[in-house]
Design an enzyme around this catalytic site. Structure first.
Site, PDB file in Angstrom:
ATOM      1  N   GLY A 137       0.954  -1.025  -0.062  1.00  0.00           N
ATOM      2  CA  GLY A 137       0.078  -0.437  -0.080  1.00  0.00           C
ATOM      3  C   GLY A 137       0.727   1.021   0.000  1.00  0.00           C
TER       4      GLY A 137
ATOM      5  N   CYS B 175     -27.894  -7.771 -15.995  1.00  0.00           N
ATOM      6  CA  CYS B 175     -27.611  -7.841 -17.269  1.00  0.00           C
ATOM      7  C   CYS B 175     -28.901  -8.070 -18.569  1.00  0.00           C
ATOM      8  CB  CYS B 175     -26.244  -8.647 -17.687  1.00  0.00           C
ATOM      9  SG  CYS B 175     -25.416  -8.372 -19.513  1.00  0.00           S
TER      10      CYS B 175
ATOM     11  N   CYS C  24     -26.709 -10.764 -20.792  1.00  0.00           N
ATOM     12  CA  CYS C  24     -26.526 -12.791 -20.328  1.00  0.00           C
ATOM     13  C   CYS C  24     -27.365 -13.093 -18.790  1.00  0.00           C
ATOM     14  CB  CYS C  24     -24.968 -12.599 -19.982  1.00  0.00           C
ATOM     15  SG  CYS C  24     -24.578 -11.828 -18.251  1.00  0.00           S
TER      16      CYS C  24
ATOM     17  N   CYS D  51     -23.560  -5.800 -18.644  1.00  0.00           N
ATOM     18  CA  CYS D  51     -22.616  -6.290 -18.136  1.00  0.00           C
ATOM     19  C   CYS D  51     -21.178  -5.620 -19.109  1.00  0.00           C
ATOM     20  CB  CYS D  51     -21.561  -7.828 -18.107  1.00  0.00           C
ATOM     21  SG  CYS D  51     -22.790  -9.046 -17.486  1.00  0.00           S
TER      22      CYS D  51
ATOM     23  N   CYS E 227     -19.591 -11.669 -19.823  1.00  0.00           N
ATOM     24  CA  CYS E 227     -20.756 -11.306 -20.023  1.00  0.00           C
ATOM     25  C   CYS E 227     -20.739 -12.608 -21.810  1.00  0.00           C
ATOM     26  CB  CYS E 227     -21.099 -10.251 -20.646  1.00  0.00           C
ATOM     27  SG  CYS E 227     -23.086 -10.273 -21.324  1.00  0.00           S
TER      28      CYS E 227
END
Lengths: 203, 294, 369
Positions: free
Chosen positions: B31, B240, B243, B265, B271
């Site tokens: 980090g 979606c 899909c 998506c 997708c």
């Protein structure tokens, strides 16, 4: 005895690809502390350097990284010449200014505070110590945990650094400052970054 | 004039070594933003030069590279970066998330869970999570050194006071390994939970700002929040349209100028894989009513 | 039925072809040559070399042609090429006192050794569009320039320095290696070597605006143009295996030594202070602006209050690079629909809550109205 350039052990045969492959091995080792990774790149090696340490040197050292060598390596003129010739890294006498240190005799590893520990603002400006050890597959068991480790992992190794667990515990207290270790045995390497908790397994 | 020639993966070896050393320190200090001497790349700053430099420094001939922008392999910038590596490294490319070994991304973490054999490289515009609260690098560096993060909590709390919620929807700050507060890049906060305890190594490159940072595998990544206002990942109210996935991040497609919308998506590979498996969505643009008030 | 957009790859290829076509323009008009650019747009070439930090007139001309005259784009092209060049070492410091001067003006002394050399300058031209240039003009040959007396062109600041009237120019310190902003990321506070490198690569317009702001009172430092000189300077290099300097050639440079208000203290006699600017080619506006900003950025070391934008080191140095700025400003053209969607979702939620709260006003709110 003088070593001429012609007699000097070679570097990597294919510099670009060998450096990339070695780096990925070191990166995987650093990302997964305690895991034993194998360096595949082949190069010449000046005794008493190990293959793994030589590959790390060829991959990461250059004119911008002052290197400190322990007595065993520093007294071998071949190692200094080889490092200077193949990497152009300056070999320096004061460990506190080093980006990397290479240790061939773990029993005489100086205290960590002799090396660069980084500052609270720039903890990355610290020495990475490459230590050549007797084995990374046999020896006392150590329990490792911390970032990069799924729970706890066990490392069996003959490292030879006196009080290593205590030194690493002290190192952890300095976080984010601290030393990062790369243990090398032949072609095997194990990384112990400053975030790894390292304790000797009981019994 | 000699026609210029370029090294494998464009960068010269000295530059790669410098970036590689920065990556190793970044992994060792999860980090923390490691400064690096970012090079001028043959693409503009702000268009992925940091991610491209990180990818160029790690990529090898055995890798399979996937590049996504906004979750999609087919956005122009993703194509442009993918072609760059095909040309300069001759590396195999793929759009399949599971087959890729190195994935460079801008603004999304794909839906499929990352595996241990993968590295995710993020393109980062502004790496400093405290930058918009304190523009001075000298100050923010001191705050990180002392882990003095009160300012960012105050900002989040002011949001709650004004809006009733934390009004940060993307680039939502996280705390890595319980120490450094980190900017996850402008990914939607929907993606934040995927960073936590992830099996893969995550690397972040900010070219213009000259910083590299990392999250090692199996590292805690905690989205900043408060006990009484816990972090809430963003949820879509729709599935979606292609899909029928209910668990993915959705793009809103405006289908006419009368308020019709549909949702699909953002992760095109996810997708398409679902559609190939036989999942079907409504496939129809249905009117979406914007909630109004007078 | 909705079909996801595909074919980005073809679109990019087509866009590149169209760009090449538009760059060429009307094909019945002769193509501009690199020699023409280098000779007749020489100040554009100078600017691209300076901010591109690469002294190569031919490549800078190519960059200008390829960029269709967009200077920042040309600078970017040159920088990206420069980044891939191997580095053999650093040259010896150049000595501008040894410059073969083509132009030299000082506003501080009426005359001095070597004299004022006006040279080729826009300075006293009347800015009237010249119809003669609409076609092919063939200007008169210049009158023969008197040979400059060799070795008698000392820098004005050296003349002042002999009497201690100006602070000494900093000398090389073997303990402190000169930094390199192209190889190390800049950290703050930054020393003058790094600041000057940053300003030398900095955008001319940006430095001009900041320099101007100091003249208008935002960090005023009472400047005099001690000297501006343009000419050729030789560059030397010491190969490690030779151990002595060999000449590599000569380059054209513009240098500005700005003389600014004095400093002094109980222990130090007052003296003028320096601001410095240096650029490739003939780039007078650039070096003068640079010298003003350099002086302003010395506020901290000279014990002055840092109040004005031009004195603010982090602000000035972080925003001077036009390749960086243009990239980040223009990156807003890239798709942002994922983060926008995230904002949109949050905004809708907040508006819904606002609407609900306003539909059922509480008695408290009514009372307040």
């Amino acid at each position: 005895m003088m070593t001429t350039i012609a007699e000097m052990p070679a570097g990597f045969a294919d510099k670009v690809i060998a450096a990339q492959s070695t780096f990925r091995t070191v990166m995987d080792a650093m990302a997964r502390p305690g895991s034993v990774q194998l360096i595949r790149a082949v190069s010449g090696v000046p005794a008493p350097m190990m293959r793994g340490a030589a590959a790390i040197a060829l991959t990461l050292f250059d004119q911008d990284t002052p290197v400190w060598l322990d007595e065993k390596l520093a007294t071998s003129g071949d190692v200094i010449k080889w490092i200077k010739f193949h990497t152009s890294a300056p070999v320096i006498a004061d460990a506190a200014g080093s980006s990397f240190a290479v240790i061939a005799d773990p029993t005489s590893l100086p205290e960590f505070d002799r090396f660069a520990l980084g500052s609270p603002e720039y903890p990355d400006r610290s020495t990475t110590i490459v230590i050549q050890v007797a084995s990374l597959s046999e020896g006392p068991a150590y329990r490792l945990s911390g970032p990069g480790i799924d729970g706890v992992t066990v490392l069996r190794a003959a490292i030879g650094v006196p009080d290593l667990a205590d030194r690493l515990a002290e190192n952890a207290c300095r976080f984010p400052r601290g030393i990062d270790l790369l243990l090398v045995s032949g072609e095997s390497i194990v990384a112990l970054p400053r975030t790894t908790q390292f304790v000797a397994q009981e019994g | 004039m000699n026609a210029p020639t370029y090294n494998f993966a464009y960068l010269d070896e000295q530059t790669k070594r410098m970036i590689r050393r920065a990556i190793l320190k970044a992994i060792a200090i999860p980090g923390y933003q490691v400064p690096f001497a970012s090079r001028e790349m043959p693409m503009p700053y702000g268009w992925g030069t940091g991610g491209v430099q990180v990818t160029a420094a790690i990529l090898g001939p055995d890798d399979r590279l996937k590049v996504i922008d906004q979750g999609s392999d087919d956005t122009t910038n993703a194509i442009s970066i993918r072609k760059f590596f095909q040309k300069t490294a001759g590396v195999a490319v793929t759009t399949s998330t599971v087959n890729a070994t190195v994935i460079q991304t801008r603004h999304r973490i794909h839906e499929a869970q990352l595996g241990a054999h993968q590295v995710l490289v993020y393109q980062v515009p502004i790496p400093e999570p405290l930058r918009f609260l304190e523009p001075r690098e000298t100050e923010t560096r001191r705050m990180h050194a002392l882990a003095e993060y009160g300012l960012i909590h105050v900002k989040l709390y002011e949001d709650i006071a004004r809006f009733g919620h934390i009004a940060t929807a993307y680039a939502y700050p996280v705390k890595v390994n319980a120490r450094y507060v980190m900017d996850p890049s402008p990914t939607p906060k929907f993606d934040n939970p995927k960073m936590d305890n992830c099996e893969a190594l995550q690397l972040f490159g900010a070219g213009r700002e000259k910083r590299i940072y990392a999250i090692p595998p199996y590292t805690t990544v905690q989205s900043l929040d408060f006990e009484d206002y816990p972090f809430e990942p963003y949820k879509h109210k729709a599935c979606c349209a292609l899909c029928n996935a209910a668990d993915s991040y959705l793009d809103e497609i405006v289908t006419d100028d009368k308020g019709s919308r549909m949702f699909v998506c953002s992760d095109t590979d996810y997708c398409e894989t679902r559609q190939a498996q036989g999942h079907r969505g409504s496939e129809n643009a249905s009117p979406f009513a914007e909630s109004r008030h007078a | 039925m909705y079909v996801a957009v595909k074919g980005g790859e073809r679109a990019i290829e087509n866009a590149h072809r169209l760009l090449a076509h538009e760059r060429r323009g009307d094909r019945s008009v002769p193509e501009v040559s690199l020699d023409q650019i280098s000779n007749q747009l020489s100040l554009a070439v100078d600017r691209v070399m300076t901010e591109g930090s690469l002294y190569d007139r031919e490549l800078a001309s190519l960059a200008i042609k390829q960029a269709r005259g967009d200077m920042i784009e040309a600078i970017f092209l040159l920088r990206a090429f420069r980044a891939t060049l191997p580095r053999f070492g650093s040259s010896e410091p150049i000595d501008t006192a040894q410059m073969q001067v083509r132009r030299r003006v000082s506003s501080t002394f009426k005359d001095m050794p070597g004299g004022q050399v006006l040279g080729a300058t826009f300075d006293y031209t009347h800015r009237l569009l010249d119809p003669a240039l609409m076609g092919e003009a063939s200007p008169e040959q210049p009158s023969v320039v008197a040979e400059a007396e060799p070795g008698v062109m000392p820098r004005v600041t050296d003349i002042l320095g002999r009497d201690g009237l100006i602070e000494p120019s900093p000398v090389e310190d073997p303990e402190h290696q000169v930094g390199d902003i192209t190889r190390d990321s800049l950290s703050f506070p930054a020393d003058r070597d790094l600041r000057l490198q940053n300003l030398a690569r900095g955008d001319e317009g940006y430095l001009l605006a900041l320099g101007y702001s100091t003249q208008r009172g935002y960090g005023r430092n009472h400047p005099f143009a001690g000297e501006i000189r343009v000419g050729e300077v030789s560059v030397e290099f010491v190969p490690e295996d030779l151990g002595f300097a060999v000449p590599l050639g000569s380059i054209t440079l513009t240098e500005c030594q700005m003389v600014n208000q004095f400093k002094g203290s109980d222990t130090e006699a007052p003296c003028f202070t320096r601001g410095y600017g240096l650029a490739f080619g003939q780039s007078e506006r650039k070096v003068m602006s640079m010298a003003l900003v350099d002086r302003a950025l010395r506020a901290r070391e000279l014990g002055e209050d840092v109040k004005a934008p031009a004195q603010d080191e982090e602000f000035v140095l972080s925003h001077s690079d036009n390749v960086q700025s243009t990239g980040f400003v223009e990156h807003l053209k890239l798709p942002h629909y994922v983060d926008f969607q995230s904002e949109l979702g949050l905004l809708r939620k907040l508006r819904k809550e606002f609407a609900e709260a306003n539909e059922a006003p509480t008695p408290m709110q009514e009372a307040a109205e």
